[in-house]
Design an enzyme around this catalytic site. Structure first.
Site, PDB file in Angstrom:
ATOM      1  CD  GLN A  69       0.790  -0.669   5.646  1.00  0.00           C
ATOM      2  OE1 GLN A  69       0.819   0.632   5.597  1.00  0.00           O
ATOM      3  NE2 GLN A  69      -0.501  -1.112   5.377  1.00  0.00           N
ATOM      4  CB  SER A  91       9.818   2.118  -2.252  1.00  0.00           C
ATOM      5  OG  SER A  91       9.294   1.070  -1.942  1.00  0.00           O
ATOM      6  CG  MET A  92       7.925   7.283  -0.690  1.00  0.00           C
ATOM      7  SD  MET A  92       7.317   7.948   0.946  1.00  0.00           S
ATOM      8  CE  MET A  92       6.947   6.520   1.669  1.00  0.00           C
ATOM      9  NE  ARG A 100       6.608   6.927   6.194  1.00  0.00           N
ATOM     10  CZ  ARG A 100       5.469   6.862   5.754  1.00  0.00           C
ATOM     11  NH1 ARG A 100       5.226   7.457   4.543  1.00  0.00           N
ATOM     12  NH2 ARG A 100       4.699   5.728   6.065  1.00  0.00           N
ATOM     13  CB  CYS A 133       0.718  -0.646   2.250  1.00  0.00           C
ATOM     14  SG  CYS A 133       1.923  -0.482   1.018  1.00  0.00           S
ATOM     15  CG  LEU A 134      -4.057   2.408  -0.174  1.00  0.00           C
ATOM     16  CD1 LEU A 134      -5.094   2.842   0.640  1.00  0.00           C
ATOM     17  CD2 LEU A 134      -4.096   2.196  -1.358  1.00  0.00           C
ATOM     18  CG  ASP A 152       4.207  -1.041  -1.654  1.00  0.00           C
ATOM     19  OD1 ASP A 152       3.793  -0.067  -1.948  1.00  0.00           O
ATOM     20  OD2 ASP A 152       5.247  -1.048  -0.878  1.00  0.00           O
ATOM     21  NE  ARG A 195      -1.803   5.662   3.070  1.00  0.00           N
ATOM     22  CZ  ARG A 195      -2.098   6.372   1.975  1.00  0.00           C
ATOM     23  NH1 ARG A 195      -3.167   6.287   1.547  1.00  0.00           N
ATOM     24  NH2 ARG A 195      -1.124   6.932   1.231  1.00  0.00           N
ATOM     25  CB  THR A 196       2.531   7.056   8.598  1.00  0.00           C
ATOM     26  OG1 THR A 196       2.619   5.985   7.815  1.00  0.00           O
ATOM     27  CG2 THR A 196       3.408   7.088   9.650  1.00  0.00           C
ATOM     28  CG  ASN A 208       9.650  -0.128   2.456  1.00  0.00           C
ATOM     29  OD1 ASN A 208       8.870  -0.699   1.783  1.00  0.00           O
ATOM     30  ND2 ASN A 208       9.838   1.365   2.707  1.00  0.00           N
ATOM     31  NE  ARG A 240       0.208   2.264   9.632  1.00  0.00           N
ATOM     32  CZ  ARG A 240       0.798   2.876   8.717  1.00  0.00           C
ATOM     33  NH1 ARG A 240       0.843   2.957   7.427  1.00  0.00           N
ATOM     34  NH2 ARG A 240       1.783   3.766   9.024  1.00  0.00           N
ATOM     35  CG  HIS A 265       5.674   0.496   6.490  1.00  0.00           C
ATOM     36  ND1 HIS A 265       5.627   1.331   7.568  1.00  0.00           N
ATOM     37  CD2 HIS A 265       5.093   0.943   5.431  1.00  0.00           C
ATOM     38  CE1 HIS A 265       4.492   2.364   7.370  1.00  0.00           C
ATOM     39  NE2 HIS A 265       4.335   2.245   6.288  1.00  0.00           N
ATOM     40  CB  SER A 299       3.588  10.405   5.770  1.00  0.00           C
ATOM     41  OG  SER A 299       2.564   9.465   6.365  1.00  0.00           O
TER      42      SER A 299
END
Ligand code: CP
Ligand code: NVA
Length: 307
Positions: free
Chosen positions: A133, A226-227, A103, A262-263, A222, A54-55, A161, A290, A130, A52
């Protein structure tokens, strides 16, 4: 008081609006340089099973600005469900801290964490959703448009998500939400059905991106993988190639259509430089917000507690 922030599906429309209003108030206070420290003395453990930027930055910076402190726990520190049972982690952290932000891969682990913790748990992303977000996203849309009336939002890409959280939101606040992506990449089936059955919003899946983008107020994209889906990246790049947000595709929306992401963005894959850096892009306001929305969530969950 023990409450959690796990899914937008757990909130009422009024609660969503209260959080957005509080976020605007707190943002204004911080921008004005007010000494506002409702979380003085509070600590929050942040568990990251996935990477992560941003989070982590937004929660850690946000809580510090509000007088509190956050601990960053990396995937090597807490190996959720492997090194230790989820319920034991939940109970141990509850003895030290006033909140948990996590997370995780497994949404089931998030629910278990919330069940066994005696302090609030905040969901900072799972494979399923999420919510922080999308709360930040809708706050950003409201800030730019002034209201949320007659909103048409088109999500281009994977039914992932972030989309599940948008569907949870669309079950509470009225909007026209369209997902456009290749067949076989639909969002969670129950979440889609619930959003449609709520009767609050007009929800559509339109595979033709040109058709989908017509009259959009907001176009959102997005990453295609995804991860946790890194192994599928090459296959997905091929299957999603007609869904790249580029100037040509954007020409089928309106001149005023806002662009969101959302980056982190994979420039040149799901979005081109021209579009993400273009004048309709609000992605960096979205990233900043955020923090403001999460500050509101932390204040709502934590400020009533005794130290
Ligand atoms: N948008 C978002 O959650 O970014 P990070 O994965 O960098 O936290
Ligand atoms: N769908 C993306 C969001 C990243 C913030 C992922 O889960 O990797």
């Amino acid at each position: 008081m023990k409450d959690n922030f796990i899914s937008i599906a757990d909130l009422s429309a009024d609660e969503i609006h209260e959080t957005l209003d509080l976020a605007a108030e707190i943002k204004a206070k911080l921008k004005a340089g007010e000494d506002y420290k409702p979380l003085r003395g509070k600590t929050m453990a942040m568990i990251f099973a996935k990477p992560s930027a941003r989070t982590r930055i937004s929660f850690e910076t946000g809580i510090k600005k509000l007088g509190g402190y956050a601990l960053y726990l990396s995937p090597n520190d807490i190996s959720m469900g492997k090194r230790e049972a989820v319920k034991d982690i939940a109970r141990v952290i509850s003895r030290f801290n006033e909140a948990i932000m996590a997370r995780l891969f497994s949404h089931q682990h998030m629910l278990e964490l919330a069940e066994y913790a005696s302090i609030p748990v905040i969901n900072g992303l799972t494979d399923y959703n999420h919510p922080c977000q999308v709360m930040g996203d809708i706050f950003t849309v409201k800030e730019h448009r002034g209201n949320l009336d007659d909103l048409k939002i088109v999500f281009v890409g994977d039914g992932n998500n972030v989309v599940n959280s948008w569907l949870n939101l669309a079950a509470k606040l009225p909007m026209h939400f369209v997902l456009t992506g290749p067949e076989g990449y639909d969002p969670d089936e129950n979440t889609l059905t619930n959003a449609k059955d709520s009767g609050i919003s007009n929800i559509e899946i339109i595979h033709d991106p040109v058709e989908a983008l017509k009259n959009a107020d907001v176009v959102y994209t997005d990453v295609w993988a995804s991860m946790g889906q890194e192994d599928e990246a090459a296959k997905r790049a091929e299957e999603f190639k007609d869904y790249q947000l580029n100037t040509e595709l954007m020409s089928h929306s309106k001149p005023s259509t806002l662009v969101m992401h959302c980056l982190p963005a994979h420039r040149g894959d799901e979005i081109t430089d021209e579009v993400i850096d273009g004048e309709n892009s609000i992605v960096f306001d979205q990233a900043e917000n955020r923090m403001h929305v999460q500050n509101a969530i932390m204040v709502q969950l934590m400020s009533g507690q005794s130290d």
